[in-house]
Write a protein that holds these residues in place. Structure first.
Motif, mmCIF file in Angstrom:
data_model
loop_
_atom_site.group_PDB
_atom_site.id
_atom_site.type_symbol
_atom_site.label_atom_id
_atom_site.label_comp_id
_atom_site.label_asym_id
_atom_site.label_seq_id
_atom_site.Cartn_x
_atom_site.Cartn_y
_atom_site.Cartn_z
ATOM 1 N N HIS A 104 0.788 -1.233 0.000
ATOM 2 C CA HIS A 104 0.000 0.000 0.000
ATOM 3 C C HIS A 104 0.820 1.284 0.000
ATOM 4 O O HIS A 104 0.323 2.361 0.280
ATOM 5 C CB HIS A 104 -0.983 -0.014 1.174
ATOM 6 N N ARG A 138 -9.916 11.708 -0.071
ATOM 7 C CA ARG A 138 -8.914 11.609 -1.127
ATOM 8 C C ARG A 138 -7.880 12.725 -1.014
ATOM 9 O O ARG A 138 -8.124 13.755 -0.384
ATOM 10 C CB ARG A 138 -9.578 11.662 -2.514
ATOM 11 N N GLN A 155 -4.994 9.846 -4.538
ATOM 12 C CA GLN A 155 -5.118 8.752 -3.571
ATOM 13 C C GLN A 155 -6.560 8.742 -3.065
ATOM 14 O O GLN A 155 -7.059 9.769 -2.602
ATOM 15 C CB GLN A 155 -4.189 8.973 -2.385
ATOM 16 N N ALA A 157 -9.438 6.817 -0.590
ATOM 17 C CA ALA A 157 -9.745 5.851 0.466
ATOM 18 C C ALA A 157 -10.883 4.948 0.021
ATOM 19 O O ALA A 157 -11.776 5.370 -0.718
ATOM 20 C CB ALA A 157 -10.130 6.580 1.746
ATOM 21 N N ALA A 161 -10.369 1.550 4.075
ATOM 22 C CA ALA A 161 -9.324 2.548 4.366
ATOM 23 C C ALA A 161 -9.934 3.768 5.043
ATOM 24 O O ALA A 161 -10.919 4.315 4.589
ATOM 25 C CB ALA A 161 -8.627 2.967 3.080
ATOM 26 N N ILE A 164 -5.519 8.341 4.823
ATOM 27 C CA ILE A 164 -4.604 8.548 3.718
ATOM 28 C C ILE A 164 -3.419 9.358 4.233
ATOM 29 O O ILE A 164 -3.601 10.388 4.878
ATOM 30 C CB ILE A 164 -5.288 9.312 2.560
ATOM 31 N N CYS A 166 -0.097 11.416 2.965
ATOM 32 C CA CYS A 166 0.522 12.015 1.776
ATOM 33 C C CYS A 166 1.775 12.774 2.198
ATOM 34 O O CYS A 166 1.729 13.616 3.090
ATOM 35 C CB CYS A 166 -0.464 12.956 1.080
ATOM 36 N N ILE A 183 -1.703 4.424 1.879
ATOM 37 C CA ILE A 183 -3.136 4.344 2.194
ATOM 38 C C ILE A 183 -3.369 3.062 2.972
ATOM 39 O O ILE A 183 -2.938 1.990 2.551
ATOM 40 C CB ILE A 183 -4.018 4.360 0.930
ATOM 41 N N SER A 187 -7.776 0.345 -1.031
ATOM 42 C CA SER A 187 -7.947 1.675 -1.588
ATOM 43 C C SER A 187 -7.692 1.689 -3.091
ATOM 44 O O SER A 187 -7.621 0.643 -3.731
ATOM 45 C CB SER A 187 -6.992 2.635 -0.879
#
Length: 217
Positions: A104, A138, A155, A157, A161, A164, A166, A183, A187
């Motif tokens: 992931h 996201r 990205q 979810a 999930a 997230i 980042c 994630i 996802s």
């Protein structure tokens, strides 16, 4: 193969829980064989959690003409769509669905400068739902390469999930294959490319992050 830093705390908590729950179940009256089954299931669950946070070591030689897969998984969409958040126009979308059994970690599909990054709270529809790209939790990242071509990575979810992560920030310069996020627990990642990009994958194809070429630009 290593363990990703996002898993350290969760693995520690799972290990402590395993150490507490295992002896407690031994106090519950039940046949001996059932105790072994319960203990076996607890160990398997712990192993699965550790495996979920695995982080493979993969070498990449950056190539400006290629777009690499940002994630491990399966191609679930290849289509021309209207991208309303950043481009506000039509782009070629390629979507990679990550099951709970996939790695992931998310990687940069191209090299360049991060010219846009935004987190959106949202719903938790199943990741393959058509509206998950615009309604789910996201993060949107746009990378502009040396040629001025912009690639959007989103990205998303999924139903499982709920977080997230980042690492990309506006103004950062990143190389193709650098980690851009993680994630947790099932996802999807969408990549939006110029319409003239030549797609090199097909629907339902399994892809590997940093290794599989999604398209040529």
């Amino acid at each position: 193969m290593g363990i990703h830093k996002e898993g350290y705390l969760i693995i520690l908590i799972a290990f402590i829980a395993l150490g507490i729950i295992s002896p407690v179940t031994g106090l519950i009256p039940m046949p001996l064989w059932l105790h072994y089954v319960v203990w076996g299931l607890l160990v398997l669950m712990f192993v699965w959690i550790v495996r979920f946070f695995r982080s493979p070591k993969r070498l990449v030689v950056p190539d400006e003409s290629l777009v690499l897969s940002p994630a491990d998984g399966k191609i679930v969409a290849i289509e021309e769509v209207a991208e309303p958040e950043f481009f506000q126009g039509k782009r070629r979308q390629i979507s990679v669905f990550m099951s709970p059994n996939n790695v992931h970690v998310n990687w940069a599909p191209v090299s360049g400068s991060v010219c846009y990054m935004k987190y959106h709270p949202g719903k938790y529809l199943v990741a393959w739902h058509p509206k998950s790209s615009v309604e789910n939790e996201r993060t949107t990242i746009v990378i502009e390469n040396a040629r001025g071509t912009q690639v959007l990575v989103r990205q998303i979810a999924g139903a499982m999930a709920r977080r997230i992560v980042c690492y990309a920030r506006e103004g950062n310069n990143i190389r193709q294959g650098d980690e851009i996020g993680f994630i947790k627990f099932g996802s999807r990642v969408d990549v939006f490319l110029p319409l003239d990009a030549v797609v090199k994958v097909s629907l339902n194809q399994k892809v590997s992050g940093k290794l599989t070429v999604l398209a040529e630009m």
